[in-house]
Motif scaffolding. Structure first.
Motif, PDB file in Angstrom:
ATOM      1  N   SER A   1      -9.716  -0.469   2.089  1.00 39.88           N
ATOM      2  CA  SER A   1     -10.276  -0.454   3.433  1.00 39.88           C
ATOM      3  C   SER A   1      -9.237   0.086   4.413  1.00 39.88           C
ATOM      4  CB  SER A   1     -10.673  -1.880   3.804  1.00 39.88           C
ATOM      5  OG  SER A   1     -10.910  -1.964   5.162  1.00 39.88           O
ATOM      6  N   PHE A   2      -9.391   1.327   4.819  1.00 45.15           N
ATOM      7  CA  PHE A   2      -8.445   1.970   5.731  1.00 45.15           C
ATOM      8  C   PHE A   2      -8.557   1.371   7.142  1.00 45.15           C
ATOM      9  CE2 PHE A   2      -8.412   6.360   3.374  1.00 45.15           C
ATOM     10  CZ  PHE A   2      -7.676   5.800   2.346  1.00 45.15           C
ATOM     11  N   PRO A   3      -7.516   1.561   7.955  1.00 43.72           N
ATOM     12  CA  PRO A   3      -7.575   1.064   9.336  1.00 43.72           C
ATOM     13  C   PRO A   3      -8.534   1.889  10.198  1.00 43.72           C
ATOM     14  CG  PRO A   3      -5.594   2.376   8.999  1.00 43.72           C
ATOM     15  CD  PRO A   3      -6.238   2.253   7.651  1.00 43.72           C
TER      16      PRO A   3
ATOM     17  N   LEU B   1      -6.229  -2.230  -2.475  1.00 44.87           N
ATOM     18  CA  LEU B   1      -6.230  -0.859  -3.015  1.00 44.87           C
ATOM     19  C   LEU B   1      -5.876   0.118  -1.894  1.00 44.87           C
ATOM     20  CD1 LEU B   1      -9.616  -1.128  -4.970  1.00 44.87           C
ATOM     21  CD2 LEU B   1      -7.334  -1.551  -5.874  1.00 44.87           C
ATOM     22  N   GLU B   2      -5.267  -0.341  -0.875  1.00 47.40           N
ATOM     23  CA  GLU B   2      -4.821   0.213   0.409  1.00 47.40           C
ATOM     24  C   GLU B   2      -5.673  -0.405   1.514  1.00 47.40           C
ATOM     25  OE1 GLU B   2      -4.095   4.445   1.087  1.00 47.40           O
ATOM     26  OE2 GLU B   2      -3.750   4.074   3.217  1.00 47.40           O
ATOM     27  N   GLY B   3      -4.963  -1.191   2.288  1.00 49.07           N
ATOM     28  CA  GLY B   3      -5.585  -1.850   3.426  1.00 49.07           C
ATOM     29  C   GLY B   3      -5.264  -1.107   4.710  1.00 49.07           C
TER      30      GLY B   3
ATOM     31  N   GLU C   1      -1.053  -1.720   4.689  1.00 46.42           N
ATOM     32  CA  GLU C   1      -0.210  -1.607   3.481  1.00 46.42           C
ATOM     33  C   GLU C   1      -0.936  -0.954   2.312  1.00 46.42           C
ATOM     34  OE1 GLU C   1       2.745  -4.055   1.961  1.00 46.42           O
ATOM     35  OE2 GLU C   1       2.696  -5.467   3.633  1.00 46.42           O
ATOM     36  N   HIS C   2      -0.140  -0.376   1.424  1.00 41.57           N
ATOM     37  CA  HIS C   2      -0.659   0.163   0.160  1.00 41.57           C
ATOM     38  C   HIS C   2       0.292  -0.314  -0.953  1.00 41.57           C
ATOM     39  CE1 HIS C   2      -2.722   2.491  -2.690  1.00 41.57           C
ATOM     40  NE2 HIS C   2      -2.567   3.721  -2.220  1.00 41.57           N
ATOM     41  N   PRO C   3       0.210  -1.594  -1.290  1.00 40.07           N
ATOM     42  CA  PRO C   3       1.237  -2.186  -2.157  1.00 40.07           C
ATOM     43  C   PRO C   3       1.228  -1.679  -3.606  1.00 40.07           C
ATOM     44  CG  PRO C   3      -0.474  -3.812  -1.652  1.00 40.07           C
ATOM     45  CD  PRO C   3      -0.748  -2.617  -0.789  1.00 40.07           C
TER      46      PRO C   3
ATOM     47  N   ALA D   1      -5.442  12.143  11.687  1.00 41.28           N
ATOM     48  CA  ALA D   1      -4.702  10.907  11.969  1.00 41.28           C
ATOM     49  C   ALA D   1      -4.726  10.025  10.724  1.00 41.28           C
ATOM     50  CB  ALA D   1      -5.346  10.179  13.147  1.00 41.28           C
ATOM     51  N   LEU D   2      -3.562   9.748  10.172  1.00 42.41           N
ATOM     52  CA  LEU D   2      -3.483   8.966   8.929  1.00 42.41           C
ATOM     53  C   LEU D   2      -2.913   7.570   9.183  1.00 42.41           C
ATOM     54  CD1 LEU D   2      -2.223  11.507   6.229  1.00 42.41           C
ATOM     55  CD2 LEU D   2      -4.566  10.964   6.930  1.00 42.41           C
ATOM     56  N   PRO D   3      -3.256   6.638   8.279  1.00 44.72           N
ATOM     57  CA  PRO D   3      -2.726   5.275   8.377  1.00 44.72           C
ATOM     58  C   PRO D   3      -1.201   5.210   8.248  1.00 44.72           C
ATOM     59  CG  PRO D   3      -4.509   5.416   6.737  1.00 44.72           C
ATOM     60  CD  PRO D   3      -4.185   6.809   7.139  1.00 44.72           C
ATOM     61  N   GLN D   4      -0.661   4.055   8.619  1.00 43.56           N
ATOM     62  CA  GLN D   4       0.772   3.798   8.424  1.00 43.56           C
ATOM     63  C   GLN D   4       1.009   2.987   7.145  1.00 43.56           C
ATOM     64  OE1 GLN D   4      -0.231   2.322  11.855  1.00 43.56           O
ATOM     65  NE2 GLN D   4       0.005   4.302  12.860  1.00 43.56           N
TER      66      GLN D   4
ATOM     67  N   GLY E   1       8.044  12.292   1.227  1.00 48.23           N
ATOM     68  CA  GLY E   1       7.345  12.907   2.354  1.00 48.23           C
ATOM     69  C   GLY E   1       6.058  12.163   2.651  1.00 48.23           C
ATOM     70  N   LYS E   2       5.747  11.995   3.917  1.00 47.70           N
ATOM     71  CA  LYS E   2       4.479  11.336   4.277  1.00 47.70           C
ATOM     72  C   LYS E   2       4.212  11.500   5.768  1.00 47.70           C
ATOM     73  CE  LYS E   2       0.833   8.706   3.503  1.00 47.70           C
ATOM     74  NZ  LYS E   2       0.000   9.599   4.338  1.00 47.70           N
ATOM     75  N   ASN E   3       3.001  11.828   6.087  1.00 51.33           N
ATOM     76  CA  ASN E   3       2.590  11.773   7.492  1.00 51.33           C
ATOM     77  C   ASN E   3       2.080  10.371   7.821  1.00 51.33           C
ATOM     78  OD1 ASN E   3      -0.143  11.840   9.283  1.00 51.33           O
ATOM     79  ND2 ASN E   3       1.455  13.116  10.173  1.00 51.33           N
TER      80      ASN E   3
ATOM     81  N   HIS F   1       5.653  12.053  -3.140  1.00 55.71           N
ATOM     82  CA  HIS F   1       4.550  11.892  -2.179  1.00 55.71           C
ATOM     83  C   HIS F   1       3.446  11.119  -2.902  1.00 55.71           C
ATOM     84  CE1 HIS F   1       1.155  12.765   0.441  1.00 55.71           C
ATOM     85  NE2 HIS F   1       2.035  13.104   1.380  1.00 55.71           N
ATOM     86  N   CYS F   2       2.760  10.257  -2.172  1.00 61.95           N
ATOM     87  CA  CYS F   2       1.733   9.422  -2.813  1.00 61.95           C
ATOM     88  C   CYS F   2       0.516  10.228  -3.268  1.00 61.95           C
ATOM     89  CB  CYS F   2       1.310   8.313  -1.853  1.00 61.95           C
ATOM     90  SG  CYS F   2       0.558   8.952  -0.337  1.00 61.95           S
ATOM     91  N   LEU F   3       0.301  11.407  -2.651  1.00 67.62           N
ATOM     92  CA  LEU F   3      -0.894  12.231  -2.862  1.00 67.62           C
ATOM     93  C   LEU F   3      -2.143  11.490  -2.358  1.00 67.62           C
ATOM     94  CD1 LEU F   3      -0.262  13.700  -6.453  1.00 67.62           C
ATOM     95  CD2 LEU F   3       0.540  14.597  -4.261  1.00 67.62           C
ATOM     96  N   PRO F   4      -3.159  12.154  -1.861  1.00 67.72           N
ATOM     97  CA  PRO F   4      -3.311  13.611  -1.792  1.00 67.72           C
ATOM     98  C   PRO F   4      -2.394  14.232  -0.728  1.00 67.72           C
ATOM     99  CG  PRO F   4      -5.089  12.560  -0.554  1.00 67.72           C
ATOM    100  CD  PRO F   4      -4.299  11.457  -1.197  1.00 67.72           C
ATOM    101  N   VAL F   5      -1.930  15.452  -1.015  1.00 66.08           N
ATOM    102  CA  VAL F   5      -0.999  16.098  -0.092  1.00 66.08           C
ATOM    103  C   VAL F   5      -1.551  17.445   0.383  1.00 66.08           C
ATOM    104  CG1 VAL F   5       0.426  17.300  -1.857  1.00 66.08           C
ATOM    105  CG2 VAL F   5       1.465  16.561   0.314  1.00 66.08           C
TER     106      VAL F   5
HETATM  107  C1  AN0 Z   1      -4.453   8.248   3.013  1.00 64.51           C
HETATM  108  C2  AN0 Z   1      -3.279   7.679   3.781  1.00 64.51           C
HETATM  109  O1  AN0 Z   1      -2.458   8.435   4.263  1.00 64.51           O
HETATM  110  O2  AN0 Z   1      -3.157   6.453   3.886  1.00 64.51           O
HETATM  111  C3  AN0 Z   1      -4.434   7.783   1.578  1.00 64.51           C
HETATM  112  C4  AN0 Z   1      -3.178   8.012   0.843  1.00 64.51           C
HETATM  113  C5  AN0 Z   1      -3.119   7.306  -0.445  1.00 64.51           C
HETATM  114  N1  AN0 Z   1      -4.391   9.688   3.044  1.00 64.51           N
HETATM  115  C6  AN0 Z   1      -5.354  10.465   3.493  1.00 64.51           C
HETATM  116  O3  AN0 Z   1      -6.330   9.969   4.002  1.00 64.51           O
HETATM  117  C7  AN0 Z   1      -5.174  11.940   3.362  1.00 64.51           C
END
Ligand code: AN0
Ligand code: CP
Length: 316
Positions: free
Chosen positions: A111-113, A141-143, A146-148, A179-182, A235-237, A271-275
């Motif tokens: 569940s993304f922010p 599975l990514e909150g 966090e993505h533990p 805009a991506l999560p932290q 690397g990560k945005n 990088h965690c991917l997707p990139v």
């Molecule tokens: C997500 C993020 O940056 O959190 C998922 C990465 C695992 N990335 C995108 O949405 C591209």
């Protein structure tokens, strides 16, 4: 381990990494543990690696897996306590979580922010509602913060590829059109704080993450300076945390390429991917021997299998 929704849930990282290495060497040695057990995977957002690697981990453990995309296939859920449900939501989390708990021995949730409501995101509104109302252990599975599982795969990858006892690891912000999560950087930072590494974060001024998480970590605003002598570049945005969820910088000089990588100690690129190629990192780096993003993604299976094993052992 009773749940895994944060890197903070790891009590003893050395023990967990030892287990992960053992599992990776003999992934099918634990089939009895998962017999007649079911993992439910609930997705509110897209996924490739998390979904497939966790299903693979489940297969390795002799378990069953049921998967549901809750956003487009399930009833819209209500999470507010005391809500008068005369809007679009058809079912309350109170019933849903208890019902799912009867079908599953463990529940994983992505569940993304919102990246709009900071307080709600920081409260891990959806995952903590599942933790509260489920009667079985919950895995993130990514909150929203966090993505533990990713961070554990990252730790295992650094363990495998390090050539010095205390490598220099640099987390570098890079541009991105969305805009991506932290979540990924937050969990990675928490993990690096648990490891014996020389850890530096580099990002443009104004892109500071939650100070509670980055407390004690050195931040270098000059990317080239940060890359000097690094053994690993992650690397990560992430979107702006202060101007919450906004994109306030898109400077292409932050795209990771040979200019910066040449300053390192022949560093590995992670990088965690997707990139996004040629936005976050150049083709040249991703296609070179310094990139370890593919074996890093492979470690997602062993990360998931390690966490599921730890949670199942605790159920016994
Ligand atoms: C997500 C993020 O940056 O959190 C998922 C990465 C695992 N990335 C995108 O949405 C591209
Ligand atoms: N790294 C990661 O979690 O990838 P997915 O979003 O494809 O699951």
């Amino acid at each position: 381990m009773k749940k895994y929704t944060s890197v903070d849930d790891i009590e003893n990282l050395d023990q967990i990494l030892q287990l992960a290495k053992k599992i990776k060497e003999n992934p099918f040695d634990y089939k009895e543990l998962g017999k007649n057990k079911t993992l439910g995977l609930l997705f509110f957002n897209p996924s490739l690696r998390t979904r497939l690697s966790t299903q693979k981990a489940v297969q390795n453990l002799g378990m069953e897996c049921i998967v549901m995309n809750l956003n487009n296939e399930g009833w819209t859920l209500e999470f507010e306590d005391g809500a008068i449900m005369n809007g679009s939501a058809s079912e309350h989390i109170k019933e849903a979580a208890k019902v799912i708990s009867q079908y599953c021995d463990l529940i994983g949730i992505r569940s993304f922010p919102s990246l709009k409501d900071k307080d709600k995101d920081e409260a891990e509104f959806i995952i903590s509602s599942f933790v509260k109302h489920s009667t079985v252990p919950v895995i993130s599975l990514e909150g929203s913060t966090e993505h533990p599982l990713q961070a554990l795969a990252d730790a295992l990858t650094i363990e495998e590829y390090k050539t010095t006892k205390r490598p220099k690891v640099v987390l570098s912000w890079a541009p991105h059109p969305k805009a991506l999560p932290q979540s990924v950087p937050n969990s990675f930072i928490k993990m690096m704080k648990k490891m014996d590494v020389d850890f530096v974060i580099t990002h443009p001024e104004g892109y500071e993450l939650n100070p509670e998480i980055t407390k004690g970590v050195s931040i270098e605003y000059n990317q080239d300076e940060a890359f000097k002598n690094a053994d690993f570049i992650y690397g990560k945005n992430w979107s702006n945390y202060i101007h919450y969820g906004e994109i306030t910088n898109n400077d292409p000089t932050w795209t990771i390429g040979s200019r910066q990588m040449n300053l390192t100690n022949n560093a590995k690129f992670m990088h965690c991917l997707p990139v996004r190629r040629n936005v976050v990192v150049t083709d040249e780096i991703l296609d070179s021997d310094s990139s370890i993003v593919i074996p890093q993604a492979n470690n997602r299976t062993y990360s998931a299998q390690t966490i599921i094993t730890s949670l199942l052992n605790n159920l016994e």
